[in-house]
Design an enzyme around this catalytic site. Structure first.
Site, PDB file in Angstrom:
ATOM      1  N   CYS B  37       0.811  -1.221   0.000  1.00 41.84           N
ATOM      2  CA  CYS B  37       0.000   0.000   0.000  1.00 41.84           C
ATOM      3  C   CYS B  37       0.841   1.266   0.000  1.00 41.84           C
ATOM      4  O   CYS B  37       0.308   2.363  -0.104  1.00 41.84           O
ATOM      5  CB  CYS B  37      -0.968  -0.005   1.180  1.00 41.84           C
ATOM      6  N   CYS B 106      -1.895  -3.539   8.923  1.00 42.35           N
ATOM      7  CA  CYS B 106      -1.521  -2.268   9.550  1.00 42.35           C
ATOM      8  C   CYS B 106      -1.012  -2.503  10.972  1.00 42.35           C
ATOM      9  O   CYS B 106      -0.076  -1.836  11.423  1.00 42.35           O
ATOM     10  CB  CYS B 106      -2.713  -1.313   9.598  1.00 42.35           C
TER      11      CYS B 106
END
Lengths: 177, 127
Positions: B37, B106
Site C-alpha cells: 500500500c 496495519c
C-alpha cells in the site's frame, strides 16, 4: 483467442518489460473489433456470454500491460511473486528514510511559498527515482536466476512506494488547484 | 469501509505525533514500510538508563488503521521495559482497535515498527 493465455500471449507480445506500447494499442483495437458485441448479436446466449468474458479479459489485459508498474507486477506474478498483495516485506531502511522525507516534503508543500512549483519539483524527483528502478527491473527480470528474480521484486516494491507517493502528489494538486 | 470508533479517535486525535533526534543515544528508531500500500511508519522510543521507555513518538503516512495502530503503540509502550515492548503482538493491537481482516497488516506494521525501534536502541547501546 484464448483466455487461458497470459496477457502477453493474448496480445501476441513478447513477455518482456519493454514492450512496444504502440503495438499494444494497435492489437487492442484489432481485438476489440473482433469482439464487438454487434458481431455476436445473432449468436446464442452462451456464445454472447463467452464474448463478454473475452472483452473483460481484454480490457484487464490492456490496463495491465499499458501501465509500467502493473506490467512489472504482472511479470513477477507470472514468475510466482505477488508484490501487490503481500502483507509485509522487509525494506531497506535508507530507502524508507528517504520515503519518509519525501512524504514530509509533500505534507509541507501547501505551506511552501510557491506550492505549485514545489509539487512539480517533487514530482520530478519521484520520476528521477523511478527511472533507475525500472531499468534495474528490466535487466534483472530477464535473467533466469533466483537472485535476479528477487532483485527484480525488490525494485518493484520500491516502485510501489513511489507510485503511491505520485498518487498523493496528484491528489494534493487536485485539492490545491 | 467503516472504521471502529477507536480507530477514528486515534486518527482524529493521534497521540504522540512527532520526531526525536535519531542520533541521540537514548533514542531508538524503527522505520518500516508496507510495499503493497506504500505506507511508511516511523516509531521512536526514548529509553531511560534503567531500560524503561520514557517517551514514544511516531509519524505515519498511511491509512487510518495504520495511523491508529502506531498511535496506540506509542501510548502502550510508555512505561514498559524494552523486553515488554518487544513482546507486543499485532493481534493485541488489532483486537483493541477492532481492525477488519483487510487491515490486519496495519497492526503488523506497527508491531514491526516497535520491534525495529527496540532493536535499533539495543544496537546503539551495543547490547
Amino acid at each position: 483467442m484464448d483466455i487461458k493465455q497470459n496477457f502477453f500471449e493474448f496480445y501476441g507480445l513478447p513477455e518482456v518489460f519493454d514492450i512496444d506500447l504502440g503495438l499494444l494499442s494497435q492489437r487492442h483495437l484489432e481485438l476489440q473489433k473482433k469482439l464487438h458485441p454487434d458481431r455476436f448479436a445473432h449468436l446464442s446466449d452462451q456464445e454472447r456470454r463467452l464474448s463478454a468474458q473475452y472483452t473483460a479479459y481484454l480490457n484487464e489485459g490492456y490496463a495491465t500491460l499499458r501501465a509500467s508498474l502493473l506490467r512489472a507486477q504482472y511479470l513477477l506474478k507470472l514468475q510466482g511473486i505477488d508484490t501487490h498483495n503481500e502483507s509485509s516485506a522487509p525494506m531497506d531502511p535508507v530507502f524508507l528514510m528517504q520515503q519518509m522525507e519525501l512524504r514530509e516534503r509533500l505534507e509541507d508543500a501547501p505551506q511552501h511559498a510557491d506550492p505549485e512549483s514545489e509539487l512539480a519539483a517533487l514530482d520530478k524527483d519521484v520520476e528521477q527515482m523511478m527511472a533507475p528502478l525500472q531499468a534495474e527491473f528490466c535487466s534483472q527480470i530477464t535473467i533466469p536466476a533466483e537472485a535476479s528474480l528477487h532483485a527484480a521484486a525488490a525494485a518493484v516494491r520500491k516502485m510501489q512506494f513511489l507510485d503511491k507517493l505520485r498518487r498523493e502528489i496528484e491528489r494534493l494538486e487536485d485539492d490545491l488547484y | 469501509m467503516a472504521y471502529s470508533e477507536k480507530v477514528i479517535d486515534h486518527y482524529e486525535n493521534p497521540r504522540n505525533v512527532g520526531k526525536m533526534d535519531a542520533a541521540d543515544h537514548s533514542v531508538g528508531t524503527g522505520m518500516v514500510g508496507a510495499p503493497a500500500c506504500g505506507d511508511v511508519m516511523r516509531l521512536q522510543i526514548k529509553v531511560s538508563d534503567t531500560g524503561v521507555i520514557e517517551d514514544a513518538k511516531f509519524k505515519t503516512y498511511g491509512c487510518g488503521s495504520a495511523i491508529a495502530s502506531s498511535s496506540l503503540v506509542t501510548e502502550w509502550v510508555k512505561g514498559m521495559t524494552l523486553d515488554q515492548a518487544a513482546e507486543l503482538k499485532n493481534t493485541q493491537i488489532a483486537d483493541e482497535l477492532a481492525l477488519p481482516p483487510v487491515k490486519i497488516h496495519c497492526s503488523v506494521l506497527a508491531e514491526d515498527a516497535i520491534k525495529a525501534a527496540v532493536a535499533d536502541y539495543k544496537q546503539k547501546q551495543g547490547k
